[in-house]
Design an enzyme around this catalytic site. Structure first.
Site, short mmCIF file in Angstrom:
data_model
loop_
_atom_site.label_atom_id
_atom_site.label_comp_id
_atom_site.label_asym_id
_atom_site.label_seq_id
_atom_site.Cartn_x
_atom_site.Cartn_y
_atom_site.Cartn_z
N ASP A 20 52.52 38.45 36.47
CA ASP A 20 52.81 38.29 37.89
C ASP A 20 53.39 39.59 38.47
O ASP A 20 53.89 40.44 37.75
CB ASP A 20 53.81 37.14 38.10
CG ASP A 20 53.52 36.36 39.37
OD1 ASP A 20 52.89 36.95 40.28
OD2 ASP A 20 53.91 35.20 39.47
N ASP A 85 48.45 31.22 44.80
CA ASP A 85 49.43 30.26 44.29
C ASP A 85 49.23 28.87 44.89
O ASP A 85 49.84 27.91 44.43
CB ASP A 85 50.85 30.75 44.61
CG ASP A 85 51.27 31.91 43.73
OD1 ASP A 85 50.66 32.07 42.66
OD2 ASP A 85 52.18 32.65 44.12
#
Length: 290
Positions: A20, A85
């Site tokens: 990430d 996301d």
């Protein structure tokens, strides 16, 4: 960082790493006016490459606030990317459609999320979530220890279906149809044009009561194709992911048509409520083994 990550990967026998990068890079230069972002990016690439060299078989997925590090550069160092996301299937339809203009399905992470999306709060049907996640590097982003037996059975059926179609989905030619009054047509066709899978999905209410004929693309006009509707969970008795007001006969019994007819005339699509879709498969009748 290399030492710490190497230790974790060694001691925990980890095969998959989701990398990430939740930072907004506003200033591209450091205090001396040097291109700091570029140096940091190249260092990240080198770090990834060294970890893979030390741990052959390690799969790294690039994730960055939903698409912040989805580019052709990162694909030289990772096996796939996380497009967003958001696991809301309605939002995902749009996200995956446009991401798919650059990247093939097997490189884009697509997951079945919970009934209530953690990003939007929208409640969606399981079959529609499965249908949306089918078109990519499919996975599950859901606590399946808390789901019902029926949900577990439906999810297992979808997984089996994805495994059967995976050789096509991850190796074929992506087909994108035009927007059809609030609905989209999407598909993948094998390079030899003998096998294909398509989904017709309604996103919002349309002005027209009946969708009419929808033309397919990417087929061989000289071949003959058997077309049959599929249930996203593998059950023969259910055809629609979501709710449908009316379905044409071919969705229940199948139909055989030429590639020319399918591409020039098309197929009648069901009347769907928003967030509903139809999955169907086309197979050349003159192709051995299908």
């Amino acid at each position: 960082m290399l030492s710490q990550l190497d230790t974790v990967l060694t001691n925990c026998e980890i095969d998959y790493l989701k990398w990430d990068h939740n930072r907004d890079l506003i200033e591209a230069l450091d205090v001396d006016g040097q291109p700091a972002v570029r140096r940091q990016t190249l260092a990240t690439y080198a770090l990834m490459d060294e970890l893979v060299a030390r741990h052959p078989g390690l799969e790294i997925e690039s994730c960055a606030s939903g698409g912040g590090r989805v580019d052709l550069g990162i694909l030289e160092h990772t096996v796939r990317v996380w497009a967003s996301d958001s696991n809301d299937p309605l939002e995902r339809q749009s996200i995956q459609r446009w991401t798919g203009l650059l990247l093939p399905p097997e490189l884009v992470g697509t997951h079945v999320g919970p009934t209530t999306s953690h990003t939007s709060g929208r409640v969606t049907d399981l079959d529609f979530r499965c249908l949306t996640a089918l078109w990519g590097h499919a996975g599950i982003e859901w606590d399946i220890t808390k789901i019902s037996d029926e949900e577990r059975s439906r999810l297992a059926g979808w997984i089996s279906l994805h495994k059967r179609l995976r050789p096509l989905l991850h190796a074929g030619r992506t087909i994108r149809g035009p927007e059809l009054d609030g609905a989209w047509l999407h598909g993948v066709v094998s390079h030899d044009q003998t096998h294909g899978a398509f989904s017709y999905v309604r996103l919002v209410s349309g002005a027209a009561a009946m969708p009419g004929l929808v033309r397919l693309h990417g087929l061989d006009p000289k071949r003959t194709y058997a077309v049959r509707a599929l249930d996203v969970t593998g059950r023969d008795e259910v055809r629609i992911a979501g709710q449908a007001a009316a379905t044409p006969p071919w969705t229940r019994h199948g139909v055989t048509l030429s590639g020319d007819a399918l591409m020039r005339r098309g197929l009648a699509m069901p009347v769907l409520d928003p967030m509903a879709g139809l999955l169907f498969e086309v197979s050349a009748t003159d192709h051995e083994g299908r």
